[in-house]
Design a protein around this motif. Sequence first.
Motif, PDB file in Angstrom:
ATOM      1  N   ALA A   1      49.989  74.167  -5.659  1.00  0.00           N
ATOM      2  CA  ALA A   1      49.144  73.619  -4.676  1.00  0.00           C
ATOM      3  C   ALA A   1      48.757  72.419  -4.526  1.00  0.00           C
ATOM      4  CB  ALA A   1      48.701  74.972  -3.931  1.00  0.00           C
ATOM      5  N   PRO A   2      48.863  71.342  -4.670  1.00  0.00           N
ATOM      6  CA  PRO A   2      48.249  69.979  -4.564  1.00  0.00           C
ATOM      7  C   PRO A   2      46.709  70.641  -5.003  1.00  0.00           C
ATOM      8  CG  PRO A   2      50.266  69.132  -3.457  1.00  0.00           C
ATOM      9  CD  PRO A   2      50.058  70.668  -3.412  1.00  0.00           C
TER      10      PRO A   2
ATOM     11  N   LEU B   1      39.621  75.350   6.038  1.00  0.00           N
ATOM     12  CA  LEU B   1      39.138  74.429   5.558  1.00  0.00           C
ATOM     13  C   LEU B   1      39.852  72.851   4.432  1.00  0.00           C
ATOM     14  CD1 LEU B   1      36.321  76.353   3.845  1.00  0.00           C
ATOM     15  CD2 LEU B   1      35.659  75.041   5.484  1.00  0.00           C
ATOM     16  N   PHE B   2      40.738  73.771   3.643  1.00  0.00           N
ATOM     17  CA  PHE B   2      41.206  72.827   3.052  1.00  0.00           C
ATOM     18  C   PHE B   2      42.999  72.657   3.504  1.00  0.00           C
ATOM     19  CE2 PHE B   2      38.489  75.214   0.292  1.00  0.00           C
ATOM     20  CZ  PHE B   2      37.427  73.423   0.150  1.00  0.00           C
ATOM     21  N   HIS B   3      43.219  73.023   4.486  1.00  0.00           N
ATOM     22  CA  HIS B   3      44.719  72.524   4.912  1.00  0.00           C
ATOM     23  C   HIS B   3      45.746  73.544   4.050  1.00  0.00           C
ATOM     24  CE1 HIS B   3      43.279  70.325   8.312  1.00  0.00           C
ATOM     25  NE2 HIS B   3      42.517  69.253   7.325  1.00  0.00           N
ATOM     26  N   VAL B   4      44.950  74.072   2.868  1.00  0.00           N
ATOM     27  CA  VAL B   4      46.601  75.050   2.284  1.00  0.00           C
ATOM     28  C   VAL B   4      46.940  75.380   2.895  1.00  0.00           C
ATOM     29  CG1 VAL B   4      46.831  76.395   0.222  1.00  0.00           C
ATOM     30  CG2 VAL B   4      44.603  75.292   0.201  1.00  0.00           C
ATOM     31  N   ALA B   5      48.742  76.056   2.362  1.00  0.00           N
ATOM     32  CA  ALA B   5      49.871  76.721   3.266  1.00  0.00           C
ATOM     33  C   ALA B   5      48.925  77.841   3.558  1.00  0.00           C
ATOM     34  CB  ALA B   5      50.884  75.721   2.426  1.00  0.00           C
ATOM     35  N   PRO B   6      50.139  79.031   3.326  1.00  0.00           N
ATOM     36  CA  PRO B   6      49.913  80.211   4.162  1.00  0.00           C
ATOM     37  C   PRO B   6      50.239  80.558   2.681  1.00  0.00           C
ATOM     38  CG  PRO B   6      50.627  79.433   6.269  1.00  0.00           C
ATOM     39  CD  PRO B   6      50.708  78.463   4.786  1.00  0.00           C
ATOM     40  N   GLU B   7      51.047  80.436   1.587  1.00  0.00           N
ATOM     41  CA  GLU B   7      51.971  81.118   0.443  1.00  0.00           C
ATOM     42  C   GLU B   7      50.736  81.197  -0.327  1.00  0.00           C
ATOM     43  OE1 GLU B   7      55.025  79.978   3.595  1.00  0.00           O
ATOM     44  OE2 GLU B   7      53.689  78.867   2.206  1.00  0.00           O
TER      45      GLU B   7
ATOM     46  N   GLY C   1      55.928  84.255  -3.284  1.00  0.00           N
ATOM     47  CA  GLY C   1      55.938  84.653  -5.812  1.00  0.00           C
ATOM     48  C   GLY C   1      56.242  83.309  -6.156  1.00  0.00           C
ATOM     49  N   GLU C   2      56.835  82.253  -5.599  1.00  0.00           N
ATOM     50  CA  GLU C   2      57.232  80.784  -6.918  1.00  0.00           C
ATOM     51  C   GLU C   2      55.879  80.862  -6.388  1.00  0.00           C
ATOM     52  OE1 GLU C   2      59.737  79.469  -8.588  1.00  0.00           O
ATOM     53  OE2 GLU C   2      60.339  81.901  -8.001  1.00  0.00           O
ATOM     54  N   GLN C   3      54.709  80.918  -5.684  1.00  0.00           N
ATOM     55  CA  GLN C   3      53.198  79.895  -6.551  1.00  0.00           C
ATOM     56  C   GLN C   3      52.949  81.013  -7.419  1.00  0.00           C
ATOM     57  OE1 GLN C   3      51.242  77.268  -4.929  1.00  0.00           O
ATOM     58  NE2 GLN C   3      52.972  76.210  -3.722  1.00  0.00           N
TER      59      GLN C   3
END
Length: 356
Positions: A249-250, A294-300, A35-37
């Motif tokens: 998310a960087p 591919l880019f190691h993005v967190a699940p959220e 939700g914060e994202q």
Amino acid sequence: MKNKRWLLYLVVAIVLVVAFFLVRDRIHFDWHVFGEQLKLADWRRIGIGIALIWMAYGVRAVRWSVLLKPTKKVSPFKLVGSQVIGFTAVALFGRLADLVRPYLVAKRTKLPLSTQVGVYTVERMFDFGCLALIFSIVLLFSPDRANLPRPDLIHKAALGGLLATVALAVFAILARVSGKVVAGIVGKGLGVFSKSLGESASEKILGFRDGLNVIGSLGDFLAILTISVIHWLMIAYAYLEATKAFVAAPELANMTLARCMLLMAASMGSSMLQLPIIGWFTQIGLTSAAMTALFHVAPEPALGCGAVLLLVTFMSVIPLGLVWAQIEHVSLKQVSEESEHAGVESLTAPVQDAAE
């Protein structure tokens, strides 16, 4: 046929539900972070993405108008509604509604549906060719290509895509200029292994040649090519804007065009077999999984971005299309069924005629 279709949807839904319960304990997902994202996302960028997608429908109308020139001069403004309503039908009813656009154009212009199916086929050829061309060029010459995941494989795939695009272009030119000769050579070559296979290949090449006849001149070809490139660049930047909107998310906020090409390929690949409603969730899931892998993005943020990408590139047309359909007194469900039935009749008519 419809009963079998709904049985397929039910099976897919059951598989998805079972898969969810099997993996839910293995994935650590925080809904508060999710939700914060979304709350911190730059919705101005998302708005720009939607605007680019909406403008792309207008660009498609211009291209269809150019493809109609040898048959009938039609203003692009008369075709925008058919494009918007057609893509709305696909978003709601899946890929089975793909023929809504040529069906609506045929009704509006009073031209045979078979000719509009030919235009649709050539349109798709330019779509795939220009998309492969843009992917290949970006991935081969991007400044950050060395930092992409598995750059060696990506380089080979991009080079292969570029060569395949060139080969398709050469084949299209040969088919347009000497389709009968090409069909004869291919038919005889494959006929050595199977007579029916050779005859089928020959017929398809002749059909492809007839479809290319909608391109009236070299000037029209260059215009269609330019319009197609502009169209797919608009879509690519819509993806990029929607992805960079996730500033918290960087990995997403610093997304480059080359990386976005990989994400776009994953997203579009997951939409090829789009099913009504269910397909929305499978596309979100597969796109999110690609971001993580591919880019190691967190699940959220990956799930949030996947949902927003679906909203921007696929579902944002729905409210616009519903309003447009009301204005033009078009029933989306009815026109989807009619176009599917008419498309089958249009494709089988030549076979029946030949048999007679």
